[in-house]
Design a protein around this motif. Structure first.
Motif, PDB file in Angstrom:
ATOM      1  N   LEU A   1       4.094   5.012 -10.678  1.00  0.00           N
ATOM      2  CA  LEU A   1       4.453   6.206 -11.449  1.00  0.00           C
ATOM      3  C   LEU A   1       5.831   6.053 -12.086  1.00  0.00           C
ATOM      4  O   LEU A   1       6.049   6.451 -13.235  1.00  0.00           O
ATOM      5  CB  LEU A   1       4.416   7.444 -10.558  1.00  0.00           C
ATOM      6  CG  LEU A   1       3.033   7.940 -10.166  1.00  0.00           C
ATOM      7  CD1 LEU A   1       3.137   9.094  -9.189  1.00  0.00           C
ATOM      8  CD2 LEU A   1       2.228   8.332 -11.387  1.00  0.00           C
ATOM      9  N   TRP A   2       6.762   5.464 -11.341  1.00  0.00           N
ATOM     10  CA  TRP A   2       8.106   5.232 -11.883  1.00  0.00           C
ATOM     11  C   TRP A   2       8.035   4.331 -13.117  1.00  0.00           C
ATOM     12  O   TRP A   2       8.673   4.608 -14.133  1.00  0.00           O
ATOM     13  CB  TRP A   2       8.978   4.605 -10.803  1.00  0.00           C
ATOM     14  CG  TRP A   2      10.359   4.258 -11.241  1.00  0.00           C
ATOM     15  CD1 TRP A   2      10.822   3.027 -11.606  1.00  0.00           C
ATOM     16  CD2 TRP A   2      11.464   5.152 -11.370  1.00  0.00           C
ATOM     17  NE1 TRP A   2      12.133   3.093 -11.940  1.00  0.00           N
ATOM     18  CE2 TRP A   2      12.563   4.400 -11.809  1.00  0.00           C
ATOM     19  CE3 TRP A   2      11.625   6.515 -11.151  1.00  0.00           C
ATOM     20  CZ2 TRP A   2      13.812   4.964 -12.037  1.00  0.00           C
ATOM     21  CZ3 TRP A   2      12.881   7.069 -11.382  1.00  0.00           C
ATOM     22  CH2 TRP A   2      13.939   6.296 -11.818  1.00  0.00           C
TER      23      TRP A   2
ATOM     24  N   LEU B   1       0.825  -1.210   0.000  1.00  0.00           N
ATOM     25  CA  LEU B   1       0.000   0.000   0.000  1.00  0.00           C
ATOM     26  C   LEU B   1       0.859   1.260   0.000  1.00  0.00           C
ATOM     27  O   LEU B   1       0.475   2.278  -0.586  1.00  0.00           O
ATOM     28  CB  LEU B   1      -0.954  -0.005   1.194  1.00  0.00           C
ATOM     29  CG  LEU B   1      -2.103  -1.001   1.105  1.00  0.00           C
ATOM     30  CD1 LEU B   1      -2.936  -0.970   2.382  1.00  0.00           C
ATOM     31  CD2 LEU B   1      -2.983  -0.717  -0.099  1.00  0.00           C
ATOM     32  N   LEU B   2       2.003   1.213   0.642  1.00  0.00           N
ATOM     33  CA  LEU B   2       2.866   2.389   0.698  1.00  0.00           C
ATOM     34  C   LEU B   2       3.679   2.610  -0.572  1.00  0.00           C
ATOM     35  O   LEU B   2       4.001   3.739  -0.918  1.00  0.00           O
ATOM     36  CB  LEU B   2       3.822   2.291   1.886  1.00  0.00           C
ATOM     37  CG  LEU B   2       3.188   2.364   3.269  1.00  0.00           C
ATOM     38  CD1 LEU B   2       4.229   2.126   4.344  1.00  0.00           C
ATOM     39  CD2 LEU B   2       2.517   3.708   3.466  1.00  0.00           C
ATOM     40  N   THR B   3       4.023   1.529  -1.261  1.00  0.00           N
ATOM     41  CA  THR B   3       4.896   1.658  -2.430  1.00  0.00           C
ATOM     42  C   THR B   3       4.151   1.639  -3.751  1.00  0.00           C
ATOM     43  O   THR B   3       4.781   1.764  -4.800  1.00  0.00           O
ATOM     44  CB  THR B   3       5.936   0.530  -2.451  1.00  0.00           C
ATOM     45  OG1 THR B   3       5.274  -0.730  -2.595  1.00  0.00           O
ATOM     46  CG2 THR B   3       6.801   0.546  -1.206  1.00  0.00           C
ATOM     47  N   PHE B   4       2.834   1.501  -3.724  1.00  0.00           N
ATOM     48  CA  PHE B   4       2.109   1.379  -4.989  1.00  0.00           C
ATOM     49  C   PHE B   4       2.247   2.623  -5.856  1.00  0.00           C
ATOM     50  O   PHE B   4       2.639   2.537  -7.021  1.00  0.00           O
ATOM     51  CB  PHE B   4       0.625   1.077  -4.747  1.00  0.00           C
ATOM     52  CG  PHE B   4      -0.160   1.039  -6.027  1.00  0.00           C
ATOM     53  CD1 PHE B   4      -0.031  -0.029  -6.879  1.00  0.00           C
ATOM     54  CD2 PHE B   4      -0.983   2.084  -6.383  1.00  0.00           C
ATOM     55  CE1 PHE B   4      -0.726  -0.072  -8.072  1.00  0.00           C
ATOM     56  CE2 PHE B   4      -1.686   2.061  -7.571  1.00  0.00           C
ATOM     57  CZ  PHE B   4      -1.556   0.977  -8.413  1.00  0.00           C
ATOM     58  N   LEU B   5       1.926   3.781  -5.310  1.00  0.00           N
ATOM     59  CA  LEU B   5       1.932   5.003  -6.114  1.00  0.00           C
ATOM     60  C   LEU B   5       3.331   5.351  -6.636  1.00  0.00           C
ATOM     61  O   LEU B   5       3.496   5.571  -7.845  1.00  0.00           O
ATOM     62  CB  LEU B   5       1.325   6.164  -5.326  1.00  0.00           C
ATOM     63  CG  LEU B   5       1.102   7.437  -6.119  1.00  0.00           C
ATOM     64  CD1 LEU B   5       0.094   7.213  -7.234  1.00  0.00           C
ATOM     65  CD2 LEU B   5       0.617   8.540  -5.193  1.00  0.00           C
ATOM     66  N   PRO B   6       4.370   5.377  -5.800  1.00  0.00           N
ATOM     67  CA  PRO B   6       5.690   5.722  -6.351  1.00  0.00           C
ATOM     68  C   PRO B   6       6.205   4.708  -7.370  1.00  0.00           C
ATOM     69  O   PRO B   6       6.727   5.090  -8.417  1.00  0.00           O
ATOM     70  CB  PRO B   6       6.614   5.772  -5.137  1.00  0.00           C
ATOM     71  CG  PRO B   6       5.783   5.612  -3.940  1.00  0.00           C
ATOM     72  CD  PRO B   6       4.407   5.255  -4.345  1.00  0.00           C
ATOM     73  N   LYS B   7       6.049   3.413  -7.082  1.00  0.00           N
ATOM     74  CA  LYS B   7       6.546   2.404  -8.023  1.00  0.00           C
ATOM     75  C   LYS B   7       5.772   2.439  -9.328  1.00  0.00           C
ATOM     76  O   LYS B   7       6.348   2.311 -10.410  1.00  0.00           O
ATOM     77  CB  LYS B   7       6.440   1.001  -7.415  1.00  0.00           C
ATOM     78  CG  LYS B   7       7.570   0.624  -6.531  1.00  0.00           C
ATOM     79  CD  LYS B   7       7.452  -0.833  -6.126  1.00  0.00           C
ATOM     80  CE  LYS B   7       8.582  -1.280  -5.263  1.00  0.00           C
ATOM     81  NZ  LYS B   7       8.479  -2.696  -4.913  1.00  0.00           N
TER      82      LYS B   7
ATOM     83  N   VAL C   1      -6.096   4.265 -15.398  1.00  0.00           N
ATOM     84  CA  VAL C   1      -6.596   2.952 -15.849  1.00  0.00           C
ATOM     85  C   VAL C   1      -5.472   1.921 -15.790  1.00  0.00           C
ATOM     86  O   VAL C   1      -5.673   0.789 -15.323  1.00  0.00           O
ATOM     87  CB  VAL C   1      -7.197   3.059 -17.266  1.00  0.00           C
ATOM     88  CG1 VAL C   1      -7.461   1.692 -17.863  1.00  0.00           C
ATOM     89  CG2 VAL C   1      -8.470   3.890 -17.243  1.00  0.00           C
ATOM     90  N   THR C   2      -4.288   2.291 -16.249  1.00  0.00           N
ATOM     91  CA  THR C   2      -3.143   1.372 -16.209  1.00  0.00           C
ATOM     92  C   THR C   2      -2.775   1.016 -14.769  1.00  0.00           C
ATOM     93  O   THR C   2      -2.464  -0.143 -14.464  1.00  0.00           O
ATOM     94  CB  THR C   2      -1.935   2.001 -16.920  1.00  0.00           C
ATOM     95  OG1 THR C   2      -2.326   2.359 -18.245  1.00  0.00           O
ATOM     96  CG2 THR C   2      -0.771   1.049 -16.986  1.00  0.00           C
ATOM     97  N   ALA C   3      -2.838   1.992 -13.869  1.00  0.00           N
ATOM     98  CA  ALA C   3      -2.527   1.733 -12.456  1.00  0.00           C
ATOM     99  C   ALA C   3      -3.567   0.802 -11.840  1.00  0.00           C
ATOM    100  O   ALA C   3      -3.216  -0.096 -11.067  1.00  0.00           O
ATOM    101  CB  ALA C   3      -2.464   3.046 -11.678  1.00  0.00           C
ATOM    102  N   ALA C   4      -4.838   1.010 -12.180  1.00  0.00           N
ATOM    103  CA  ALA C   4      -5.890   0.131 -11.651  1.00  0.00           C
ATOM    104  C   ALA C   4      -5.693  -1.300 -12.137  1.00  0.00           C
ATOM    105  O   ALA C   4      -5.866  -2.253 -11.369  1.00  0.00           O
ATOM    106  CB  ALA C   4      -7.265   0.659 -12.052  1.00  0.00           C
TER     107      ALA C   4
END
Length: 139
Positions: free
Chosen positions: A48-49, A40-46, A95-98
């Protein structure tokens, strides 16, 4: 045994570690298997990277920045607003992140369902018992 470069066989000494009645304070790594890509903590940064490593995403971000600069300065006149291009980029990345998040959850569920399976252990010639497979917690 190991085959050398000249075709001869060479023996490597066997490595043995013995603990005779001694408690060791050294921490050893666990045998835990991690099948999920994100937490849950690393989802957004990873995520986006990973997404900004794609040329198309970087291109549309750069175009959006140039269009925004054109709106706010007298350098050039743009007919399309920057928020339309940026909005499309954000929507496609969402959409890609979901999809990546859903795939990661499914991967974790498949691993946990395999881990909770039973295996057959044979004792002697006729005695067969089913036991849960003991493994490390996935995730």
């Amino acid at each position: 045994m190991k085959v050398g470069t000249g075709g001869e066989e060479s023996r490597e000494p066997e490595r043995k570690v013995k603990f005779v009645g001694k408690q060791t304070s050294q921490k050893y790594p666990t045998n835990a298997v991690k099948t999920s890509k994100y937490t849950l903590l690393t989802f957004l940064p990873k995520n986006l990277w990973e997404q900004f490593h794609k040329f198309g995403n970087c291109y549309f971000l750069l175009i959006s920045i140039v269009m925004y600069v054109g709106e706010k300065t007298p350098l050039f006149v743009g007919t399309i607003k920057a928020f339309s291009t940026l909005g499309l980029l954000v929507m496609m990345m969402a959409v890609t992140a979901a999809m990546a998040f859903y795939d990661d959850i499914q991967r974790k569920r498949r691993y946990l369902s395999r881990e909770s399976a039973t295996a057959q252990r044979v004792h002697g010639s006729l005695s067969r018992k089913y036991f849960p497979i003991r493994g490390s917690r996935g995730g």
